[in-house]
Design an enzyme around this catalytic site. Structure first.
Site, PDB file in Angstrom:
ATOM      1  N   ILE A  48       0.829  -1.202   0.000  1.00 27.59           N
ATOM      2  CA  ILE A  48       0.000   0.000   0.000  1.00 27.59           C
ATOM      3  C   ILE A  48       0.869   1.261   0.000  1.00 27.59           C
ATOM      4  O   ILE A  48       0.541   2.256  -0.649  1.00 27.59           O
ATOM      5  CB  ILE A  48      -0.932  -0.024   1.235  1.00 27.59           C
ATOM      6  N   SER A 170      -6.281   0.084  10.877  1.00 28.72           N
ATOM      7  CA  SER A 170      -6.954  -1.086  10.303  1.00 28.72           C
ATOM      8  C   SER A 170      -8.268  -1.319  11.017  1.00 28.72           C
ATOM      9  O   SER A 170      -8.435  -0.930  12.186  1.00 28.72           O
ATOM     10  CB  SER A 170      -6.081  -2.329  10.455  1.00 28.72           C
ATOM     11  N   TYR A 203      -1.198  -7.376  16.747  1.00 28.11           N
ATOM     12  CA  TYR A 203      -1.439  -6.500  15.600  1.00 28.11           C
ATOM     13  C   TYR A 203      -2.688  -5.643  15.843  1.00 28.11           C
ATOM     14  O   TYR A 203      -2.643  -4.415  15.678  1.00 28.11           O
ATOM     15  CB  TYR A 203      -1.600  -7.348  14.341  1.00 28.11           C
ATOM     16  N   LYS A 207      -3.003  -1.545  16.196  1.00 26.96           N
ATOM     17  CA  LYS A 207      -3.821  -0.742  15.284  1.00 26.96           C
ATOM     18  C   LYS A 207      -4.807   0.132  16.073  1.00 26.96           C
ATOM     19  O   LYS A 207      -5.143   1.235  15.648  1.00 26.96           O
ATOM     20  CB  LYS A 207      -4.534  -1.658  14.281  1.00 26.96           C
TER      21      LYS A 207
HETATM   22  N1  NAP Z   1      -2.981  -5.490   3.566  1.00 27.13           N
HETATM   23  C1  NAP Z   1      -4.110  -5.305   4.246  1.00 27.13           C
HETATM   24  O1  NAP Z   1      -5.122  -5.951   3.972  1.00 27.13           O
HETATM   25  C2  NAP Z   1      -4.179  -4.276   5.345  1.00 27.13           C
HETATM   26  C3  NAP Z   1      -5.388  -4.144   6.038  1.00 27.13           C
HETATM   27  C4  NAP Z   1      -5.463  -3.191   7.048  1.00 27.13           C
HETATM   28  C5  NAP Z   1      -4.384  -2.385   7.339  1.00 27.13           C
HETATM   29  N2  NAP Z   1      -3.208  -2.542   6.652  1.00 27.13           N
HETATM   30  C6  NAP Z   1      -2.071  -1.658   6.991  1.00 27.13           C
HETATM   31  O2  NAP Z   1      -1.526  -1.102   5.820  1.00 27.13           O
HETATM   32  C7  NAP Z   1      -0.171  -0.730   6.053  1.00 27.13           C
HETATM   33  C8  NAP Z   1       0.714  -1.195   4.908  1.00 27.13           C
HETATM   34  O3  NAP Z   1       0.728  -2.606   4.903  1.00 27.13           O
HETATM   35  P1  NAP Z   1       0.817  -3.518   3.594  1.00 27.13           P
HETATM   36  O4  NAP Z   1      -0.408  -4.361   3.605  1.00 27.13           O
HETATM   37  O5  NAP Z   1       1.145  -2.700   2.423  1.00 27.13           O
HETATM   38  O6  NAP Z   1       2.025  -4.491   4.041  1.00 27.13           O
HETATM   39  P2  NAP Z   1       3.443  -4.854   3.358  1.00 27.13           P
HETATM   40  O7  NAP Z   1       3.260  -5.154   1.911  1.00 27.13           O
HETATM   41  O8  NAP Z   1       4.010  -5.904   4.232  1.00 27.13           O
HETATM   42  O9  NAP Z   1       4.281  -3.511   3.510  1.00 27.13           O
HETATM   43  C9  NAP Z   1       4.701  -3.069   4.777  1.00 27.13           C
HETATM   44  C10 NAP Z   1       5.781  -2.028   4.638  1.00 27.13           C
HETATM   45  O10 NAP Z   1       6.233  -1.654   5.953  1.00 27.13           O
HETATM   46  C11 NAP Z   1       7.648  -1.724   5.972  1.00 27.13           C
HETATM   47  N3  NAP Z   1       8.231  -1.973   7.289  1.00 27.13           N
HETATM   48  C12 NAP Z   1       8.096  -3.074   8.068  1.00 27.13           C
HETATM   49  N4  NAP Z   1       8.864  -2.974   9.161  1.00 27.13           N
HETATM   50  C13 NAP Z   1       9.509  -1.782   9.080  1.00 27.13           C
HETATM   51  C14 NAP Z   1      10.449  -1.116   9.893  1.00 27.13           C
HETATM   52  N5  NAP Z   1      10.910  -1.664  11.021  1.00 27.13           N
HETATM   53  N6  NAP Z   1      10.909   0.097   9.502  1.00 27.13           N
HETATM   54  C15 NAP Z   1      10.470   0.655   8.355  1.00 27.13           C
HETATM   55  N7  NAP Z   1       9.583   0.066   7.540  1.00 27.13           N
HETATM   56  C16 NAP Z   1       9.104  -1.133   7.893  1.00 27.13           C
HETATM   57  C17 NAP Z   1       7.976  -2.849   5.019  1.00 27.13           C
HETATM   58  O11 NAP Z   1       9.357  -2.797   4.640  1.00 27.13           O
HETATM   59  P3  NAP Z   1      10.148  -4.145   4.207  1.00 27.13           P
HETATM   60  O12 NAP Z   1       9.688  -4.494   2.841  1.00 27.13           O
HETATM   61  O13 NAP Z   1      11.580  -3.755   4.280  1.00 27.13           O
HETATM   62  O14 NAP Z   1       9.768  -5.189   5.222  1.00 27.13           O
HETATM   63  C18 NAP Z   1       7.016  -2.531   3.894  1.00 27.13           C
HETATM   64  O15 NAP Z   1       7.528  -1.503   3.108  1.00 27.13           O
HETATM   65  C19 NAP Z   1       0.200  -1.334   7.399  1.00 27.13           C
HETATM   66  O16 NAP Z   1       0.178  -0.340   8.397  1.00 27.13           O
HETATM   67  C20 NAP Z   1      -0.900  -2.352   7.639  1.00 27.13           C
HETATM   68  O17 NAP Z   1      -1.109  -2.573   9.010  1.00 27.13           O
HETATM   69  C21 NAP Z   1      -3.085  -3.483   5.664  1.00 27.13           C
END
Ligand code: NAP
Ligand code: NAG
Ligand code: NAG
Ligand code: NAG
Length: 324
Positions: A48, A170, A203, A207
């Site tokens: 995202i 979330s 988690y 959130k």
């Molecule tokens: N996917 C869903 O359905 C969903 C639903 C509700 C909320 N969300 C929220 O949306 C947001 C984005 O998630 P996503 O689904 O896009 O997940 P994702 O594809 O796993 O991306 C997460 C990002 O966070 C980075 N990250 C993790 N640990 C970190 C750290 N210690 N320092 C700096 N960056 C870090 C990751 O970097 P690396 O690649 O280096 O690990 C990656 O760029 C999150 O806050 C998640 O909780 C997602």
């Protein structure tokens, strides 16, 4: 034969019904252009965050990808520059699981960048393990690292007002809770050995912290022309489950293929909170599908939000002078 056809038709209808009622997201329709504006997006190398950074770059913003992996982030910089035709996209190292890294990021940013118009707290994990300071990974990265980052950047955001802080929370916050005694004694929001259940609980709790942080931040920012929002991005196909059990992955993959939105769909509500004109009176609120949404009773508890703020100030050492 007709029974078979009937079954197929019924299955398709059911699919369309479930998809449209539960998963289909709204689209950000704002036409706002961002030339001359600067945005930071944390965790922008994939998922995202990357789609959000691309959306901002396409509208002409200068976009800082705040990421922990140089290699992954620089690949994303190239992708985003190519797809947006905007060269004002750059990487700055930020590891939210190390408070010193947050301080170093801010120091570099303030020294090299004159403006900050939008801070997008997007990075997030579901993972066992501990941060550098020993906090549970979800609390440490999803909440505490972003808390410190935001507070250290507030003066610059105020100087550049009207500006906005957008935190990706979330729907999982609905199951969230905060046990401050446990946090004090174990530096985590869940008790006992980590497994799939406790990972998901940690988690959800983190959130809830995102939503409460935004609520109290809005109070603190009153009169500053800096507004802040939290949001649910939808249910999105990303790498978020990568540190969960293999069984979970095997179970979720076919469901994700059928129903989950892609990352571009997942960026729409974040983009709405950044771009949509006139949202300022809604500062502190939580969005979903590009509209204000209800939060849990706990997420409306001002005393809980204040307590979390005070505890986070202490745990992040935000008031301590930066170490050289
Ligand atoms: N996917 C869903 O359905 C969903 C639903 C509700 C909320 N969300 C929220 O949306 C947001 C984005 O998630 P996503 O689904 O896009 O997940 P994702 O594809 O796993 O991306 C997460 C990002 O966070 C980075 N990250 C993790 N640990 C970190 C750290 N210690 N320092 C700096 N960056 C870090 C990751 O970097 P690396 O690649 O280096 O690990 C990656 O760029 C999150 O806050 C998640 O909780 C997602
Ligand atoms: C996960 O760990 C918790 C706490 O240690 C325990 O109570 C629970 O039964 C475990 N659940 C599973 C599915 O192993
Ligand atoms: C906030 O914006 C309003 C309207 O543009 C302006 O009058 C006011 O001075 C601003 N306040 C601060 C603290 O910048
Ligand atoms: C999660 O898994 C990834 C890749 O498998 C790994 O690089 C990372 O260190 C793990 N832990 C966290 C907290 O992301």
């Amino acid at each position: 034969m007709s029974l078979l056809l009937f079954s197929i038709a019924a299955a398709l209808l059911l699919y369309v019904f479930i998809y449209y009622t539960l998963f289909r997201g709204a689209k950000c329709t704002s036409q706002t252009q961002l030339r001359g504006k600067t945005a930071i997006v944390t965790g922008a190398n994939t998922g995202i965050g990357k789609a959000t950074a691309l959306g901002l770059a396409k509208r002409g913003a200068r976009v800082i990808l705040a990421c922990r992996s140089k290699e992954r982030a620089e690949a994303a910089v190239l992708d985003i520059r190519r797809e947006s035709g905007n060269n004002q996209v750059l990487f700055m190292p930020l590891d939210l699981s190390r408070l010193q890294s947050v301080r170093d990021f801010v120091e570099t940013f303030l020294k090299t960048e004159p403006r900050l118009d939008f801070l997008i707290n997007n990075a997030g994990v579901v993972s066992p393990g501990r941060t550098h300071e020993g906090f549970g990974m979800e609390f440490g990265v999803n909440h505490l690292g972003h808390f410190l980052l935001t507070l250290l950047l507030l003066d610059r955001l105020k100087q550049c007002a009207p500006s906005r802080i957008v935190t990706v929370a979330s729907r999982a916050h609905l199951m969230g809770d905060i046990d401050f005694a446990l946090l004090d004694s174990t530096k985590d929001l869940v008790r006992g050995e980590r497994n799939l259940t406790t990972d998901l609980k940690a988690y959800s709790h983190s959130k809830l912290c995102n939503v409460l942080f935004t609520r109290e931040l809005a109070n603190q920012l009153e009169g500053s022309n800096v507004s802040c929002f939290s949001l649910h991005p939808g249910v999105i196909k990303t790498e978020i489950g990568r540190n969960l059990s293999r069984w979970f992955e095997i179970l979720i993959t076919p469901i994700a293929a059928l129903f989950f939105l892609d990352a571009e769909g997942g960026a729409q509500t974040t983009l709405h909170c950044v771009l949509q004109e006139g949202l300022e009176p809604l500062s502190g609120r939580y969005f979903s599908d590009c509209a204000v949404a209800q939060v849990s009773a706990k997420a409306r508890d001002d005393a809980l939000a204040k307590k979390l703020w005070e505890v986070s100030e202490r745990l992040s050492g935000v008031t301590a002078p930066p170490t050289e």
